[in-house]
Scaffold this active site. Structure first.
Site, PDB file in Angstrom:
ATOM      1  N   GLU A   1       0.837  -1.202   0.000  1.00 59.44           N
ATOM      2  CA  GLU A   1       0.000   0.000   0.000  1.00 59.44           C
ATOM      3  C   GLU A   1       0.866   1.244   0.000  1.00 59.44           C
ATOM      4  O   GLU A   1       1.822   1.349   0.781  1.00 59.44           O
ATOM      5  CB  GLU A   1      -0.927   0.002   1.220  1.00 59.44           C
TER       6      GLU A   1
ATOM      7  N   ASN B   1     -15.233   7.334   1.697  1.00 62.79           N
ATOM      8  CA  ASN B   1     -16.509   7.446   0.994  1.00 62.79           C
ATOM      9  C   ASN B   1     -17.680   7.621   1.961  1.00 62.79           C
ATOM     10  O   ASN B   1     -17.489   7.832   3.156  1.00 62.79           O
ATOM     11  CB  ASN B   1     -16.711   6.237   0.065  1.00 62.79           C
TER      12      ASN B   1
ATOM     13  N   HIS C   1     -17.739   6.779  -8.556  1.00 62.43           N
ATOM     14  CA  HIS C   1     -17.801   5.338  -8.799  1.00 62.43           C
ATOM     15  C   HIS C   1     -17.159   4.980 -10.144  1.00 62.43           C
ATOM     16  O   HIS C   1     -17.799   4.345 -10.993  1.00 62.43           O
ATOM     17  CB  HIS C   1     -19.254   4.850  -8.769  1.00 62.43           C
TER      18      HIS C   1
ATOM     19  N   THR D   1     -20.465   1.427  -5.919  1.00 59.81           N
ATOM     20  CA  THR D   1     -19.604   0.321  -6.366  1.00 59.81           C
ATOM     21  C   THR D   1     -18.876  -0.424  -5.251  1.00 59.81           C
ATOM     22  O   THR D   1     -18.242  -1.446  -5.519  1.00 59.81           O
ATOM     23  CB  THR D   1     -18.567   0.838  -7.373  1.00 59.81           C
TER      24      THR D   1
END
Length: 502
Positions: free
Chosen positions: A46, A95, A440, A485
């Site tokens: 990451e 989000n 998305h 999504t």
């Protein structure tokens, strides 16, 4: 073979059975599921920080489900459509914590591209597994504001039946599933990389590691070059899984020589696999906000809800069908919102209210391209909203605004028309200037059959022309579902992790 996940400065051993490149939603699922086999070594890479296995060590902003944090992102103060999370857990950390599912028509599109494993029936066990794995829950009544409660009732009066937003179905009104509990954002790192999972000796979580490129020769990956604290390191694996997202995955492929040959040549990159679909077919869901003026009554109700710590901007939505939509499906989300403004500020006790219309099944296609071969340089991202030559996207969006105005009319006891010219009456050029995004994006490494020259991967995420490389994230979806999504990406990661394990 694993090293401590809390020691991001030390890459640890370079050899692994599987290297997963990207610690977002899909990457967390892959790392957890693949490392469940103690005989398989897995390294999760990451670029951003990993705040550790204890929730209390994570920044309050990241844990707060009532906000959209923007600290751990690739670019600060950028266009909304460019916002990309850069921390373990990915977009689930920034989000709206909403999880919905698409229609049977979406699955029909995916089956044509990737085979029967993408049908609604075949994906159902993985959808359920994602709901359980992510710890999703329905919106409790206590989190509905006066606005959300009224909007649910108003949508019912307009003929929208109540539906389960987390399964395939038809148009209707309802509440999403949430990855949040009592204001705590339950991100993918919390859900899938709990302390027990992190303690597995065969799992390495390597944070602060920027992926430069894969070395691809003769149709195989020979290693992946990463940069940790300014030090270049090469990781080697039997299988490489790219899970860097709709913007990140095509950029890594192109830097690695996998992509449109002419574009790679522009940046001095040797082409190892000429795949014109890499970075193409970008599809995102544009929308327009219909502003309203809250009444004093609504402002007071929202202020009381905020004072109790239970104010959420929205906890319901409407799935609506334009006249262009196939029977039984929907191509619009109507999203009534009321609360603190997403952008800017208002005086204490005053709030923003309105109804957004989002185009869920756009025909327009944008693209992602490199600006340079430097991994630190953000890619060029063009969402190309409302640019389809037939003008269908604009027509569907206008239909959505008509439906949003109808819903707003049923809510006029709480909010009246906003100031200025009505949005739905704006000319095309002015309406395009108002377009925002639902965040998305999909499609830039799209799956497809062998005869499709723009297909990048097959139905199991295998990259054409590179035998030991897969892509598993939203970028492989050839079309965006009529949904938020996150849940579909969780499910596809569950499904393809299963395929990788057999």
């Amino acid at each position: 073979m694993g090293s401590s996940p809390t020691s991001p400065g030390s890459p640890g051993p370079s050899g692994h059975d599987v290297v997963v490149l990207g610690g977002g939603v899909a990457g967390c699922v892959l790392a957890a599921r693949l490392s469940a086999d103690p005989g398989r070594t897995v390294c999760l890479v990451e670029a951003g920080p990993d705040y550790g296995p204890r929730q209390r060590d994570w920044p309050e902003k990241v844990r707060n489900a009532r906000a959209l944090p923007r600290d751990d992102v690739w670019e600060r103060h950028t266009a909304p459509h460019r916002v990309r999370a850069r921390l373990l857990g990915g977009s689930s950390c920034v989000n709206g914590c909403w999880n919905t599912w698409g229609s049977h028509a979406d699955h029909a599109e995916w089956v044509r591209a990737g085979g029967e494993r993408w049908s609604a029936g075949a994906m159902e066990p993985y959808r359920r597994g994602a709901v359980d794995g992510m710890g999703l829950r329905t919106v409790p009544d206590g989190e509905l504001s006066a606005w959300s409660t009224a909007a649910l009732a108003a949508a019912g009066e307009l003929g929208y039946s109540e539906v389960d937003m987390a399964v395939p179905g038809g148009p209707g009104r309802g509440r999403p599933l949430l990855n949040a509990v009592d204001g705590l954002r339950w991100n993918a790192a919390f859900a899938y990389l709990d302390p027990a999972t992190r303690a597995r000796p065969n799992l390495t979580v390597l944070s602060g590691a920027l992926v430069d490129r894969l070395t691809v020769r003769d149709g195989r990956v020979r290693g992946v070059h990463i940069v940790v604290d300014g030090v270049r390191t090469t990781l080697v694996a039997d299988t490489y899984v790219l899970a860097s997202g709709t913007f990140g995955s095509p950029a890594v492929l192109m830097r690695s020589g996998v992509g449109p040959a002419a574009h790679l040549a522009e940046h001095g990159i040797r082409c190892e696999a000429d795949l014109p679909g890499v970075g193409a077919n970008l599809s995102d869901q544009p929308g327009v906000f219909l502003p309203l003026a809250p009444t004093d009554e609504l402002n007071a109700a929202l202020a009381a809800k905020e004072a109790s710590g239970e104010l959420y901007v929205s906890r319901m939505l409407v799935r609506a069908a334009s006249e262009y939509c196939p029977d039984g499906a929907w191509d619009l989300h109507l999203l009534p919102t009321a609360g603190p403004p997403l952008f800017g500020k208002l005086p204490p006790g005053r709030y923003e209210a309105g109804v957004s219309a989002f185009l869920m099944k756009p025909a327009s296609r944008g693209r992602v391209r490199l600006r340079s071969a430097d991994p630190a340089e953000p890619p060029e991202i063009d969402p190309a909203f409302l640019t389809d030559p037939d003008g269908r996207d604009l027509a569907v969006l206008r239909s959505g605004l008509d439906k949003a105005r109808e819903l707003a009319g049923a809510l006029q006891s709480l909010a009246g028309p906003g100031a200025g010219e009505p949005v739905q009456d704006l000319p095309d050029s002015a309406l395009r200037d108002r377009v925002g995004t639902y965040w998305h994006p999909v499609g830039t490494c799209a799956m497809g059959p062998m005869e499709d020259p723009y297909a990048v991967v097959d139905g199991e995420g295998r990259v054409r022309g590179v035998s030991d490389l897969r892509v598993v994230d939203a970028s492989i979806l050839p079309t965006v579902p009529a949904a938020n999504t996150q849940l579909p990406v969780l499910a596809l990661a569950e499904m393809l992790a299963d395929a990788l394990s057999h």
